[in-house]
Scaffold this motif. Structure first.
Motif, PDB file in Angstrom:
ATOM      1  N   ALA A   1       2.784  -3.685  -7.289  1.00  0.00           N
ATOM      2  CA  ALA A   1       1.850  -3.979  -6.199  1.00  0.00           C
ATOM      3  C   ALA A   1       1.819  -5.468  -5.891  1.00  0.00           C
ATOM      4  O   ALA A   1       1.304  -5.871  -4.848  1.00  0.00           O
ATOM      5  N   GLY A   2       2.326  -6.253  -6.808  1.00  0.00           N
ATOM      6  CA  GLY A   2       2.538  -7.664  -6.519  1.00  0.00           C
ATOM      7  C   GLY A   2       1.275  -8.477  -6.369  1.00  0.00           C
ATOM      8  O   GLY A   2       0.788  -9.051  -7.333  1.00  0.00           O
ATOM      9  N   ARG A   3       0.726  -8.519  -5.184  1.00  0.00           N
ATOM     10  CA  ARG A   3      -0.329  -9.487  -4.902  1.00  0.00           C
ATOM     11  C   ARG A   3      -1.359  -8.931  -3.932  1.00  0.00           C
ATOM     12  O   ARG A   3      -1.070  -8.001  -3.159  1.00  0.00           O
ATOM     13  N   PRO A   4      -2.548  -9.504  -3.931  1.00  0.00           N
ATOM     14  CA  PRO A   4      -3.669  -8.938  -3.174  1.00  0.00           C
ATOM     15  C   PRO A   4      -3.442  -8.833  -1.673  1.00  0.00           C
ATOM     16  O   PRO A   4      -3.954  -7.908  -1.031  1.00  0.00           O
ATOM     17  N   ASP A   5      -2.681  -9.775  -1.085  1.00  0.00           N
ATOM     18  CA  ASP A   5      -2.517  -9.716   0.373  1.00  0.00           C
ATOM     19  C   ASP A   5      -1.656  -8.545   0.814  1.00  0.00           C
ATOM     20  O   ASP A   5      -1.518  -8.296   2.020  1.00  0.00           O
ATOM     21  N   SER A   6      -1.081  -7.815  -0.147  1.00  0.00           N
ATOM     22  CA  SER A   6      -0.292  -6.626   0.205  1.00  0.00           C
ATOM     23  C   SER A   6      -1.030  -5.323  -0.101  1.00  0.00           C
ATOM     24  O   SER A   6      -0.506  -4.244   0.179  1.00  0.00           O
ATOM     25  N   MET A   7      -2.214  -5.411  -0.664  1.00  0.00           N
ATOM     26  CA  MET A   7      -2.927  -4.231  -1.151  1.00  0.00           C
ATOM     27  C   MET A   7      -4.016  -3.805  -0.172  1.00  0.00           C
ATOM     28  O   MET A   7      -4.554  -4.607   0.588  1.00  0.00           O
ATOM     29  N   SER A   8      -4.312  -2.504  -0.212  1.00  0.00           N
ATOM     30  CA  SER A   8      -5.390  -1.954   0.616  1.00  0.00           C
ATOM     31  C   SER A   8      -5.985  -0.759  -0.104  1.00  0.00           C
ATOM     32  O   SER A   8      -5.365  -0.180  -1.006  1.00  0.00           O
ATOM     33  N   ALA A   9      -7.172  -0.343   0.323  1.00  0.00           N
ATOM     34  CA  ALA A   9      -7.814   0.839  -0.255  1.00  0.00           C
ATOM     35  C   ALA A   9      -6.962   2.080  -0.018  1.00  0.00           C
ATOM     36  O   ALA A   9      -6.878   2.971  -0.875  1.00  0.00           O
TER      37      ALA A   9
END
Length: 503
Positions: free
Chosen positions: A268-276
């Motif tokens: 998932a790498g990093r927060p700017d690539s994640m979503s609910a």
């Protein structure tokens, strides 16, 4: 140290390679005739004995700028349980290592002459031969000049891997799916990834990936292979938009998921690539392990290396994943980043361990030729922490993970690593990644699918590893997908297809 020229009495590529490995270890630079140098020439003459096991006498001639010459002689013998070729290479490296220590009082290198990516392979070979841990640790120090802490580390790692390696049958495989996109390119990155394109090009990639997955799944079924683990990496797989990510994950799940799958990982790498939505999608498709890679928990460093998130974003991301479903979380930290100190690493490790991940990987910065960092060091004079400071960073990080109850379970090394260090995965008991162990120890076939993926087939007839590679260049991968599918299929069939009985 700088020399104008290097002379070796062999043009064999492997001999040149092992000599240059020792020169790199001791930071010897060949500058050419026009360069400013400390010495005119270093000449290495190796003479191999004809006996078994072989021994090598190395003569080293060091020519000063005024033409004077110093001569040195060293001899090393192979061991009876070594392949003759490997014994010769080790002997050459031992002799040169001793030269630099004798002539220049060079400090012992932590790994001695162990230069390979997978040093635990040596330990596994000795374990299979019946050697005990104490014997192995002593031999690593004697044969390879490995320091006691490093010898202890790789022996501990190899012993911990034994039950995992024993579980894999000859027709058990793992699956790697490469999603070669990121939202931005990090300063230190040299991986073959692409900035996330528009939806039209993504649609093309998804259609090609579907063909790649379908062909690989057909091969797995036809050849009667059993899938133990699935790993979706990149790039950053979660950089895909929500709908494309869901489509990709469903395709992978439908192609390979089954009762035999013990581990399903998504980077998932990093927060700017994640979503609910992506978190919910991973939960609904039986993902068991998610990688979250802060690299540092120092805000200034994140800006410097091109990460578009804050330390607080990392904390939020981990908590949201934890709240959504029961999953193992891995977190990566990089040691040796520009502008950092051991105290910064101490703060990072305190923040990371406070999140209680199941698995923490400590990476030493590898300064690769293809990275923006390498270019900017040459043009903008960006400085990295010294080797001594990087080693202090490592000591700080290792102390933090060990005090938090993590133990090492896989290890690999790369060229150009800060502080002559290594990458080590630490996990709580029961949280070890099967895929990480198998890909590093090369004791299981990995079926590679997607951009820049590699298929590595462990021959059940030969016991040797054979590989084919998908193109690193995205345009070539998309254009030539049928070629890569056929290359993978041919390699898998060579090893796994049942031979037709003769009449």
């Amino acid at each position: 140290m700088r020399i104008r020229s290097l002379s070796i009495n062999s043009s064999a590529e492997v001999i040149v390679k092992v000599v240059r490995e020792v020169l790199t270890l001791f930071k010897v630079e060949v500058v050419g005739r026009a360069g400013e140098a400390d010495y005119a020439q270093l000449s290495v003459v190796n003479r191999q004995s004809g006996c078994e096991p072989p021994s090598v006498m190395t003569e080293v001639f060091l020519f000063a700028l005024d033409g004077s010459c110093e001569k040195f002689y060293f001899n090393s013998e192979g061991k009876a349980d070594e392949v003759a070729r490997a014994a010769v290479h080790r002997a050459v490296k031992r002799n040169l290592y001793r030269f630099f220590q004798m002539r220049f009082a060079a400090a012992p290198a932590p790994w001695g002459i162990l230069h390979g990516v997978r040093p635990t392979k040596i330990v596994h070979r000795w374990l299979r031969a019946g050697m005990k841990s104490a014997e192995i640790i002593a031999r690593l120090q004697d044969d390879y000049y490995c320091s006691p802490p490093k010898a202890q580390l790789i022996t501990e790692v190899a012993v911990r891997q034994l039950p995992f390696l024993a579980q894999s049958a000859e027709r058990t495989v793992s699956i790697y799916v490469g999603i070669p996109f990121c939202l931005s390119r990090c300063l230190y990155c040299s991986f073959p990834s692409n900035l996330l394109p528009g939806r039209e090009k993504l649609r093309t990639f998804m259609d090609v990936l579907a063909r790649d997955l379908s062909a690989a799944a057909e091969d797995v079924r036809t050849l009667g292979l059993t899938v133990e683990s699935i790993y979706i990496g990149g790039g950053t797989p979660t950089s895909l938009p929500n709908d494309f990510f869901a489509e990709m994950l469903k395709m992978v799940y439908n192609a390979f998921y089954g009762l035999s799958v013990a581990e399903f990982t998504v980077e998932a790498g990093r927060p700017d690539s994640m979503s609910a939505e992506k978190i919910a999608c991973m939960k609904s498709h039986a993902v068991t392990r998610v990688s979250v890679n802060p690299q540092s928990m120092r805000g200034e460093t994140l800006v410097r290396i091109g990460r578009h998130h804050t330390p607080e974003d990392i904390v939020r991301m981990v908590r949201e994943i934890r709240a959504a479903f029961d999953v193992h979380i891995n977190m990566d930290v990089i040691l040796g980043l520009p502008g950092e100190t051991a105290e910064d690493v101490r703060a990072t490790m305190a923040a990371v361990t406070a999140l209680a991940p199941d698995d923490i990987t400590l990476h030493a910065l590898a300064l690769k030729r293809g990275s923006n960092l390498r270019l900017r060091m040459e043009t903008e004079h960006i400085e990295l922490p010294s080797d001594a400071e990087t080693m202090r960073m490592s000591e700080t990080a290792v102390r933090a993970v060990e005090e938090a109850g993590y133990r090492p379970y896989y290890l690999y090394r790369q060229g150009y690593m800060s502080g002559d260090l290594e990458n080590v995965g630490y996990a709580r008991p029961g949280a070890e990644s099967i895929y990480n162990i198998q890909i590093m120890e090369e004791r299981q076939t990995i079926v590679g699918i997607g951009g820049a993926a590699a298929t590595k087939v462990l021959g059940i007839r030969t016991g040797r590893m054979h590989s084919v590679f998908n193109a690193k260049d995205l345009v070539t991968y998309l254009r030539d997908i049928d070629i890569y599918i056929e290359k993978r299929r041919a390699l898998l069939r060579t090893e796994y297809e049942e031979e037709t009985p003769r009449c």
